[in-house]
Scaffold this active site. Structure first.
Site, PDB file in Angstrom:
ATOM      1  N   GLY A 110       0.819  -1.208   0.000  1.00 18.63           N
ATOM      2  CA  GLY A 110       0.000   0.000   0.000  1.00 18.63           C
ATOM      3  C   GLY A 110       0.849   1.253   0.000  1.00 18.63           C
ATOM      4  N   HIS A 111       1.996   1.204  -0.678  1.00 17.91           N
ATOM      5  CA  HIS A 111       2.959   2.318  -0.616  1.00 17.91           C
ATOM      6  C   HIS A 111       2.518   3.558  -1.382  1.00 17.91           C
ATOM      7  CE1 HIS A 111       3.938   0.870  -4.605  1.00 17.91           C
ATOM      8  NE2 HIS A 111       4.810   1.842  -4.780  1.00 17.91           N
ATOM      9  N   GLY A 136      -0.699   4.681  -1.030  1.00 15.51           N
ATOM     10  CA  GLY A 136      -1.854   5.189  -0.293  1.00 15.51           C
ATOM     11  C   GLY A 136      -1.509   6.316   0.658  1.00 15.51           C
ATOM     12  N   GLY A 147       0.674   4.586   3.558  1.00 14.55           N
ATOM     13  CA  GLY A 147       1.812   3.868   2.995  1.00 14.55           C
ATOM     14  C   GLY A 147       2.839   4.786   2.355  1.00 14.55           C
ATOM     15  N   TYR A 175     -15.932  -3.908   8.087  1.00 15.39           N
ATOM     16  CA  TYR A 175     -14.537  -3.454   8.058  1.00 15.39           C
ATOM     17  C   TYR A 175     -13.868  -3.693   9.414  1.00 15.39           C
ATOM     18  CZ  TYR A 175     -10.552  -0.252   7.591  1.00 15.39           C
ATOM     19  OH  TYR A 175      -9.286   0.290   7.560  1.00 15.39           O
ATOM     20  N   LYS A 221     -10.518  -6.001  10.420  1.00 14.77           N
ATOM     21  CA  LYS A 221      -9.335  -5.467  11.095  1.00 14.77           C
ATOM     22  C   LYS A 221      -9.075  -6.167  12.430  1.00 14.77           C
ATOM     23  CE  LYS A 221      -7.734  -2.651   8.085  1.00 14.77           C
ATOM     24  NZ  LYS A 221      -6.405  -2.929   7.502  1.00 14.77           N
ATOM     25  N   THR A 273      -6.130   6.341  14.684  1.00 10.85           N
ATOM     26  CA  THR A 273      -7.403   7.047  14.703  1.00 10.85           C
ATOM     27  C   THR A 273      -7.687   7.581  13.296  1.00 10.85           C
ATOM     28  OG1 THR A 273      -8.666   8.729  15.878  1.00 10.85           O
ATOM     29  CG2 THR A 273      -6.371   9.266  15.357  1.00 10.85           C
ATOM     30  N   ASN A 274      -8.658   8.482  13.142  1.00 14.00           N
ATOM     31  CA  ASN A 274      -8.991   9.045  11.830  1.00 14.00           C
ATOM     32  C   ASN A 274      -7.781   9.791  11.258  1.00 14.00           C
ATOM     33  OD1 ASN A 274     -12.024   8.537  11.825  1.00 14.00           O
ATOM     34  ND2 ASN A 274     -11.798   9.698  13.702  1.00 14.00           N
ATOM     35  N   LEU A 275      -7.357   9.386  10.064  1.00 13.53           N
ATOM     36  CA  LEU A 275      -6.163   9.960   9.451  1.00 13.53           C
ATOM     37  C   LEU A 275      -6.518  10.902   8.311  1.00 13.53           C
ATOM     38  CD1 LEU A 275      -4.008   6.718   9.262  1.00 13.53           C
ATOM     39  CD2 LEU A 275      -3.875   8.524  10.991  1.00 13.53           C
TER      40      LEU A 275
END
Length: 362
Positions: A13-14, A16, A19, A139, A143, A167-169
């Site tokens: 995921g680099h 994203g 990532g 989801y 996880k 948390t929310n990013l």
């Protein structure tokens, strides 16, 4: 366990949000032997392809930042995709990491793993104590399975697999797709487009839609077609309408802070550091990553409006779901392990809005 500067590190995921920031952070720390594959180059849903990749590359360490993610709308609409794709990605990458004797693995989850009504701020021990939030349950279950895979491989086989729950990013390379994006990038784009409409800046509106079409409508559409599709998403020249009441409390973390935390944990924290060895049952070994600070969605939206200098009205559609009422992480564990966040929300909003405008070339 220490990874030397020549260690081969695979960042799944680099490209994203997280990532790409982890990749940059590791490079800045002197770790240059990094491997990344785009989705076109390696489909992590295909087990045979993942096996072949590990056979060929044999990485020393793995950062699993690849995931199928989205906001409330996407989580409600694509429930099967969210559970199936994330379980499959985790199964393939963690499984091949074990079979190829990867020395260190860092798994990135999400604080949506916690119960809807968990005591606040949420400690790692709150996991699996009551029911999940319905809107993102598939989801969250995926996880939870991922972090439990890491925990279980570590307990049974002695693997050095550590799971972190951000948390929310938000931050550079964020997803601004109006149907699939998270709350903050969606707000920034909506308010940005409303401001452009309010100022009759059609050139910028068309540039925006050419880069990120909405339901197939791009910058070549007529003004009427554009106005129609944007209104569907609550965007008009005079107002922006957002989902819910604006009352839920949320915590946000700048993605480059998350990347710094991830690199810090990868390089400095082992699985044996994540639990109390005196406990008879080893569990809840994952680590919350956040700012430990919160604000309401309404306050967040008002900050975006102020940063954008939008002169229109902010409206709320209370017929739409709010999601979890409050979700603040207890970050004492990561603090004890030696890491703290740096970027505060006001500065982060300004930075992300500037990144979005620069990306559009405006």
């Amino acid at each position: 366990m220490t990874l030397d500067k020549n260690a081969k590190i695979y960042v799944a995921g680099h490209r994203g949000l997280v990532g790409s920031a982890i990749w940059a952070n590791l490079l800045a720390r002197g770790y240059t032997n990094l491997i990344g594959r785009t989705h076109a180059e390696l489909d992590l849903l295909v087990s045979a392809a993942v096996k072949q990749f590990f056979d060929n590359e044999r990485p020393d360490a793995v950062v699993l930042a690849a995931a199928h993610v989205g906001g409330i709308m996407a989580n409600l609409k694509y429930r099967a995709d969210f559970i199936y794709q994330n379980l499959q990605i985790q199964q393939n990458v963690i499984g091949e990491s074990f079979r190829h004797d990867v020395k260190k693995l860092l798994f990135l989850g999400s604080t949506c793993i916690y119960p809807r009504m968990a005591p606040q701020p949420i400690k790692e021990e709150a996991l699996l104590t009551s029911e999940l939030e319905y809107t993102n349950e598939p989801y969250a279950i995926a996880k939870i399975a991922g972090l439990k895979m890491c925990e279980s491989f570590a307990i049974q086989y002695g693997c050095n697999y550590v799971a972190v729950m951000p948390t929310n990013l938000y931050g550079p390379n964020d997803n601004f797709h109006l149907e699939r994006s998270h709350v903050l990038p969606a707000m920034i784009r909506k308010v940005h487009l409303a401001k452009c409409l309010n100022e009759d800046d059609w050139a910028t509106v068309r540039r925006d839609l050419d880069k990120r079409p909405v339901e197939g409508v791009d910058g070549k559409a007529t003004e009427q077609e554009i106005l129609h599709i944007l209104e569907k998403y609550g965007i008009t020249p005079d107002a922006v309408t957002l989902w819910g009441t604006g009352s839920p409390l949320r915590e946000f973390l700048w993605s480059e802070d998350m990347a710094d935390a991830s690199a810090y944990v990868l390089l400095n924290v082992d699985f044996t550091d994540t639990y109390n060895p005196k406990e008879t049952e080893i569990r809840n070994c994952h680590i919350n990553i956040g700012s430990g600070k919160e604000l309401t969605i309404r306050e967040l939206a008002e900050k975006v409006v102020e940063a954008t200098d939008f002169q229109g009205e902010l409206k709320w559609d209370a017929t739409k779901p709010d999601g979890t009422p409050r979700k603040l992480t207890d970050v004492s564990k990561i603090h004890r392990l030696g890491w703290h966040h740096k970027v505060e929300i006001d500065d982060g909003i300004r930075r992300l809005r500037q990144w979005y405008c620069d990306d559009l070339g405006v």
